[in-house]
Design an enzyme around this catalytic site. Structure first.
Site: not given
Lengths: 547, 547
Positions: B219, B225, B276-277, B363, B394, B509
């Protein structure tokens, strides 16, 4: 060897009282000098080429001393040695229980150059069985490699479908994902676990059945999901005109229904003294990992686990990493009241490793009853969860930094990447960026940051530990797995609980057996006057049965 | 539209006081009649063909009424409508903040047959932009299908590598995994997210570059990254003798560095008002999902989300499912003090869906400051975690049933499987077994079981909700996604926080930028007398720099 004496009661120890006092003023990482270079240099431990940095935990030398006292009072290392020696520690005193030894450590006792320590020798029968199974597996895999074990047309097998659930799935799957650079050329392993029919349906679209071995893994030989999925896969083979007896192998306990069946090309054994969630180093992990990665890589993985088992018997916290991590976890859980633990591997290869640890820890230590059959007096296993960094920095780290609650973190990382394929961008490699981010999170969580804008304020004082290795090889992964297996066992010894049974999964199975027949016959209305059951009411509310 | 008035303070509402009183005696599911057929029949809600059963929550009619009062006092539905209408709600009053509208709902407003409700119309500019981007994407995908968008040799593209992190990765990846039966023949999408160089290295071994499109999603156009991984992939293309400008497309905001670049074959837009999310229904999800599944499936997914958005504006809790789930979550979090939430999909297809919800929820609501810039007076977003059932039965269900703490659960399920390939084993299909297990867990957790053996005792009284659909199609997945997006927004409105910023990710950051240069230059000793920094001390303790 018979059952050892019952341990002291966790909450009744002198160390527990002392720690409760110390917990009124836990170490403050945000105080002046609270997270200093000297502290960072001092608060570290190491074994088997793994480094543990714990300066960012809210502990002081006093607290560490009291934690070491707690370990001594609870006889933690003695309990571990008893386990290794084959004591019947999978039991609850005075009540029906599994009454078994706990000897998953035998599965990796294959190396004459890594003998038992004199204080704790693994029982000869378990070692002999482990070595026999390992030799059988190595021979079988050699046959696959040479093509002497092949399909009906004599072609080599290139794929495997591993069918299993829980311990027969999560560990092998996580380890297979973690060791992709060691995958043998052209080999691939698929995993089917869920009773959801879409799980085998999807894998059947991906696999090439004529070149695929199916490995059915069930310790009991009667697991509902595994039995069902196996039946679906057998039908697919028959539909494809292939003979299942050429393609199906299994891993099970001697004497189980699977073991009694003539339907398998080869049968490998796991044993009643190897719990499902602790079975990744046995044939349960060995068949799929050995097929996918080759026997030498699997053997190196076992070597790493064996090395950590030996280091796990040290009395010294600076080299007994599982006990150190266990005690730090107890401090956070029982004295700081933190109910969850985030494990964040800065390694994409470990993307499913946390799902395995989640099972290992929560099924082992999600308990409320001591080995003496008494209610526990303090919290036990935390909720363990996590996803890889740096991904998770862009996902849930917002809450870790600024949420009202505190989540302790264990960060895993490696100085080198697996593939070694990297590039300098803006003067640093990706591996540099990865490591810088890992350590930056430790600092940011610990120290926080004041700000005039309350929304940009970071409270800090949030604890974490770093576990660092050189490179994630099979051997290092074996060490890491045994580190966590033994940490979980140590926490169980400290809390005085049985980390090796799982009675809590039984009730759901019983109720499912009541619900299941209603799905096919339950549409009939209850006899007039008879009250509707909870089960039927739920099925109607869910519109699975007509309302 | 300007910023709406500040909401009331959560903890100062009359409903909060009433709920605090009611929480002294929450409903007891283990009391006689505490989990009765009548209760089960009554405590359900439904919208968009999704059923919600909440009889296994620890709520009474009184508590539900007080929760509805809380929603009214906080103006929850009005806040939601303000969001839809384009109010600047992504802000903190009196402090620098993002000051943006929140209009991800516009991304799915493509259907004239699903018009706005008169109470809340989406802004015309956002709707026009969404429709324009959707039309561009549909045209592009048509070109891919027809082969007019192809590689330098005129061959069609069959694979895509999606490069993005956080919201540009977890949502698209989870949804792609969830809709495998709709995957177009021969198409495959890979995902690269982590700055760990092993992530692109592994995908580069799997992908066939000459037939692969690379979709770079950022965005801001400056995500560390994504920029790094993109550079690695571009190098791989050049090494392979392929022209990246033929293979690379991107999704970014208008005016970002990516948008300004001439290096992309095609650029799709997302907008500053789509977090973003919350961006899976925008081009952020659209390019990879449209490529993998085809435009019609993606459009159906959007249709489902649009339907749920409209249902999310109801005042009635029996049809406003996001608000209902939000309130039940508030009850568990703020009044019963439960700090985590397990989401357990009984659907292997949703195996990565919880990782997306984890981000979406944590977030958004892992916050400690209200929209008025004040500290929150009560807990906010829980730790959200989970893995699919029956697998998780399990794995960690031991702790859910018998751990000392209580973990509320949301179970997701479907009456039919996706593939419809099933088999009767022992008289029932796999789908029957899956559903029986889901409902059995609800019953077992709620009712528990006494037992003379303390280790086989189940305390019960552990709350859960069931969310059930007919079949996990693209449309149903769209409804489910919007259900959770809107639930998270509603919880933010109830708590009075800003669910749309993420200031908590910034400090890490900043610190990483301090650590990073030390990795290449920091080996030099500090000037004599200068104190060592925390950063250098950590690097030495970690043996990344020499000690």
């Amino acid at each position: 060897m018979s059952a050892p004496p019952q341990p002291a009661s966790f909450a009744a120890t002198a160390a527990f009282r002392r720690l409760s006092e110390l917990a009124r003023r836990p170490h403050d990482l945000t105080a002046p000098g609270g997270f200093s270079p000297a502290r960072i240099a001092q608060m570290r431990a190491g074994a088997c080429e793994l480094d543990v940095l714990y300066a960012a935990q809210r502990v002081s030398p006093d607290i560490m001393a009291a934690l070491a006292d707690l370990a001594r009072e609870m006889g933690a290392v003695e309990r571990f040695r008893e386990m290794v020696q084959g004591a019947v520690i999978n039991r609850i005193e005075g009540h029906p229980s599994e009454n078994r030894r706990v000897l998953h450590c035998a599965a990796r006792h294959l190396f004459d150059e890594l003998p038992d320590r004199p204080e704790a020798r693994l029982p000869a029968d378990a070692v002999a069985e482990a070595r026999k199974e390992a030799a059988r597996l190595a021979r079988f895999l050699e046959g696959v490699d040479r093509g002497t074990v092949g399909n009906a047309r004599g072609e080599p097998f290139t794929e495997m479908i591993n069918v299993g659930i829980g311990g027969s799935d999560l560990g092998p799957r996580a380890l297979y994902v973690a060791l992709q650079p060691w995958r043998k050329d052209g080999r691939r392993v698929h995993f089917v676990s869920n009773v959801d029919p879409d799980d085998p349906a999807h894998v059947l679209r991906e696999a090439h059945l004529e070149r695929t071995l199916v490995n059915v893994v069930s310790k009991s030989g009667s697991t509902l999901e595994t039995r069902t999925d196996e039946t679906l896969l057998r039908h697919a083979y028959v539909r494809a005109g292939l003979d299942p007896s050429v393609h199906f192998v299994c891993v099970t306990s001697p004497g189980s229904p699977l073991d009694a069946s003539a339907q398998y090309r080869e049968k490998f054994h796991t044993f009643d003294y190897v719990g499902g969630r602790y079975s990744a180093t046995s044939a349960v992990g060995g068949v799929s990992l050995g097929f996918g990665l080759g026997w030498p890589a699997f053997e190196e993985f076992l070597r790493g686990a064996r090395e950590m088992d030996l280091a796990s018997q040290d009395l010294n916290l600076e080299t007994n990493l599982p006990l150190l991590l266990a005690l730090l976890g107890v401090w956070n859980r029982n004295f700081l009241g933190l109910e969850t633990l985030a494990v964040i591997p800065y390694s994409q290869a470990l993307s499913r490793f946390v799902a395995h640890l989640q099972q290992l820890d929560m099924e082992s230590n999600g308990k409320s009853v001591t080995r003496a059959g008494q209610p526990v007096q303090s919290g036990t296993g935390p909720v363990v969860w996590g996803e890889p960094g740096t991904n998770s920095q862009h996902a849930f780290f917002q809450l870790l930094h600024q949420g009202p609650g505190v989540v302790p973190c264990e960060f895993l990382g490696f100085r080198e990447s697996q593939y070694g394929e990297d590039l300098e961008v803006d003067g640093t490699t990706s591996q540099h960026k990865l490591l810088a981010n890992l350590l930056a999170q430790v600092i940011a969580l610990a120290t926080g940051k004041p700000d005039a804008n309350p929304n940009r304020r970071f409270p800090g004082n949030r604890p974490s530990t770093v576990i660092l290795g050189q490179r994630l090889t099979p051997r290092v992964l074996g060490r890491l797995l045994a580190l966590y297996e033994n940490k979980v066992a140590y926490q169980g010894f400290l809390w005085g609980i049985n980390s090796f049974d799982q009675e809590g999964v039984e009730l759901g199975k019983v109720v499912a057996k009541r619900v299941l027949p209603l799905l096919t016959s339950g549409a009939a209305p209850a006899p007039s006057g008879a009250p509707e059951s909870i089960e039927t009411a739920l099925l109607r509310a869910a519109r699975i049965l007509p309302r």
